[in-house]
Write a protein that holds these residues in place. Sequence first.
Motif, PDB file in Angstrom:
ATOM      1  N   LEU A 120       5.661   0.978   1.153  1.00 41.35           N
ATOM      2  CA  LEU A 120       5.670   0.180  -0.078  1.00 41.35           C
ATOM      3  C   LEU A 120       4.595   0.664  -1.041  1.00 41.35           C
ATOM      4  CD1 LEU A 120       6.146  -3.358   1.522  1.00 41.35           C
ATOM      5  CD2 LEU A 120       7.858  -2.038   0.237  1.00 41.35           C
ATOM      6  N   SER A 167      -3.898  -4.446   5.580  1.00 39.56           N
ATOM      7  CA  SER A 167      -2.755  -4.710   6.441  1.00 39.56           C
ATOM      8  C   SER A 167      -3.167  -5.655   7.556  1.00 39.56           C
ATOM      9  CB  SER A 167      -2.246  -3.390   7.039  1.00 39.56           C
ATOM     10  OG  SER A 167      -1.244  -3.626   7.992  1.00 39.56           O
ATOM     11  N   ARG A 185       2.845  -8.323  -0.217  1.00 44.70           N
ATOM     12  CA  ARG A 185       4.181  -8.269   0.361  1.00 44.70           C
ATOM     13  C   ARG A 185       4.129  -8.669   1.840  1.00 44.70           C
ATOM     14  NH1 ARG A 185       7.122  -4.575  -2.961  1.00 44.70           N
ATOM     15  NH2 ARG A 185       8.929  -4.966  -1.617  1.00 44.70           N
ATOM     16  N   GLN A 186       5.313  -8.817   2.405  1.00 43.38           N
ATOM     17  CA  GLN A 186       5.462  -8.996   3.848  1.00 43.38           C
ATOM     18  C   GLN A 186       6.162  -7.761   4.384  1.00 43.38           C
ATOM     19  OE1 GLN A 186       7.090 -12.756   5.113  1.00 43.38           O
ATOM     20  NE2 GLN A 186       7.850 -11.909   7.040  1.00 43.38           N
ATOM     21  N   ALA A 187       5.566  -7.147   5.412  1.00 43.45           N
ATOM     22  CA  ALA A 187       6.118  -5.926   5.982  1.00 43.45           C
ATOM     23  C   ALA A 187       6.191  -6.072   7.489  1.00 43.45           C
ATOM     24  CB  ALA A 187       5.253  -4.726   5.598  1.00 43.45           C
ATOM     25  N   GLN A 217       5.572   0.390   7.248  1.00 41.34           N
ATOM     26  CA  GLN A 217       6.350  -0.084   6.107  1.00 41.34           C
ATOM     27  C   GLN A 217       5.440  -0.449   4.939  1.00 41.34           C
ATOM     28  OE1 GLN A 217       8.462  -3.796   6.453  1.00 41.34           O
ATOM     29  NE2 GLN A 217      10.010  -3.175   4.957  1.00 41.34           N
ATOM     30  N   CYS A 218       4.262  -1.026   5.237  1.00 40.38           N
ATOM     31  CA  CYS A 218       3.308  -1.342   4.177  1.00 40.38           C
ATOM     32  C   CYS A 218       2.893  -0.071   3.438  1.00 40.38           C
ATOM     33  CB  CYS A 218       2.096  -2.046   4.781  1.00 40.38           C
ATOM     34  SG  CYS A 218       0.902  -2.677   3.569  1.00 40.38           S
ATOM     35  N   CYS A 245       0.609  -7.644   3.826  1.00 39.85           N
ATOM     36  CA  CYS A 245       0.485  -6.317   3.231  1.00 39.85           C
ATOM     37  C   CYS A 245       0.022  -6.469   1.788  1.00 39.85           C
ATOM     38  CB  CYS A 245       1.823  -5.581   3.298  1.00 39.85           C
ATOM     39  SG  CYS A 245       1.859  -3.993   2.431  1.00 39.85           S
TER      40      CYS A 245
END
Length: 503
Positions: free
Chosen positions: A58, A70, A47-49, A54-55, A79
């Motif tokens: 998720l 990260s 993902r992109q955080a 935030q990572c 992420c």
Amino acid sequence: MSPAMPRPIPDLLLITLGTVMASMETRYASGARRSGFKLLTEPLEERQAVSVTQCLALCGELAGCVALNSGTISDGINCQLLGQRACDGLPLVADAAVDYYDVYDDRRNLTAETQTPFWDDPGCVEGGYCAAECAAEAAGEFCAVDAHCSVHLKPTGVYRCLNSTCQQSESDEFWEVRPGLMLPRWQLWRMDRFEWTWKKLKPGTCSLDVSVKLGTGAEVQLVTTWKDEHAGTRLYFRFTSEVINLYYKDIDGTDHDLLMGVDTNGMVNSDTYSQLKVSWCGGNMAIGPVTNPTMATAFASVSQPLDFFTVHSEHADSWMRVDSGVADPWLFQEAGTATDAVMTVPSYSYVFRQIAATNEVTVKYDCKAARDCIVRLQGSAHLVMDIIVGGWFNEGIGLIYYGDSGITSGYLRTGPITTDSEFLTFTVHYSSGDITIHQNDGAIPIYTTTAPHQIPDITLVGIGGCCGPKTIRVARYDPAWRTDTWMTEGSGYSNGDEPPPAQ
């Protein structure tokens, strides 16, 4: 350019996930000492955080997420949500743009990891805190997970990480020889008809529970003694299937009869194992079935501590299962219990190994002794051959038979061949009666002969001999010797396992 998260990143993150509810789900993440490392494993998701926080959020929303990478991973990806930790034996690799974090539901797990004292070893950082480099060295030391207690503490699975220290699991199947080493509770001990065999008692032990099965016509001696040799104070429990005698030798070796010719009333037999208790606490000798442990009693005046347990079976081999409290001497010491086990074999004794029946045997061993580094071969119950290295007061090599034949054969005068100041290596090879011996990996044998009597179907191999203790290293050449001398790795002792029942 792919987004990167602000650095430096703190070692410890705490985040609360979800909306305001009656209960809140909390996740904890630790990147202690793993800044600049990433875990190589297939991610659950990428993902992109906007931040590592935030990572982590998720990760908390994804079932099975237990770790994360990260940082700048690839275009649009910063992420990685992971379903495995570095603890799973996966490698952490250096990457200055990425930080690896373990993720936990329980703050105590995170605290334990951050306090783990092994991080000075680079292997611990790169392999994760479950790597072998992170393992506890002894019972009672700090741990974060069970894996910390399974590398150096034996056997695997018996010690667990409880309250952040390696502790013995609740189990009646094992007993602790020393901190970090367990043995199965019951051990099989063959009582040899040709030789006394010795074990050391755990300090403070003055009674043993045993199960005994006599060989046909055998007379068994169970002896507690203060020395691992035939001298000094010793207490004798001597019995057949019919009678029992109790006596002792004082410090000068003088015999004292205490209780002679007592009817055992079927205390033991040759068909089944009989459970007995043997006790000598404070010189009060007692032996009998577990239902009547004082069937035979006597008192012996003893001033020395009794530290060894010795057994012998005249006329035929017998068998005993012993419940805890006794083991080979080297197992009570820190040194000499790894793969390169150093075994101090008492005088007039052997360390035995049982093998599948064969007519070809090779034994390579290191020996440090003033004389008599003997290899003993036994197949037929009625014939034993000693291949004697450094015999005859360290003047030669030769063969001596016991049992049906009592001859000496093949003597070769060599001059001094063993020493008690250093280890010398010997390789003894027996092939259907042909014998060769090499010393220190020399290409040319120092001894060659053909035995006048073969030992068919050899099942027992021993190293030891008379006339002084030996220091032996043999497991470095064949690790099976560790198992057969009570270095068990959980599999138990086989100092000559009981033969199959007669057909």
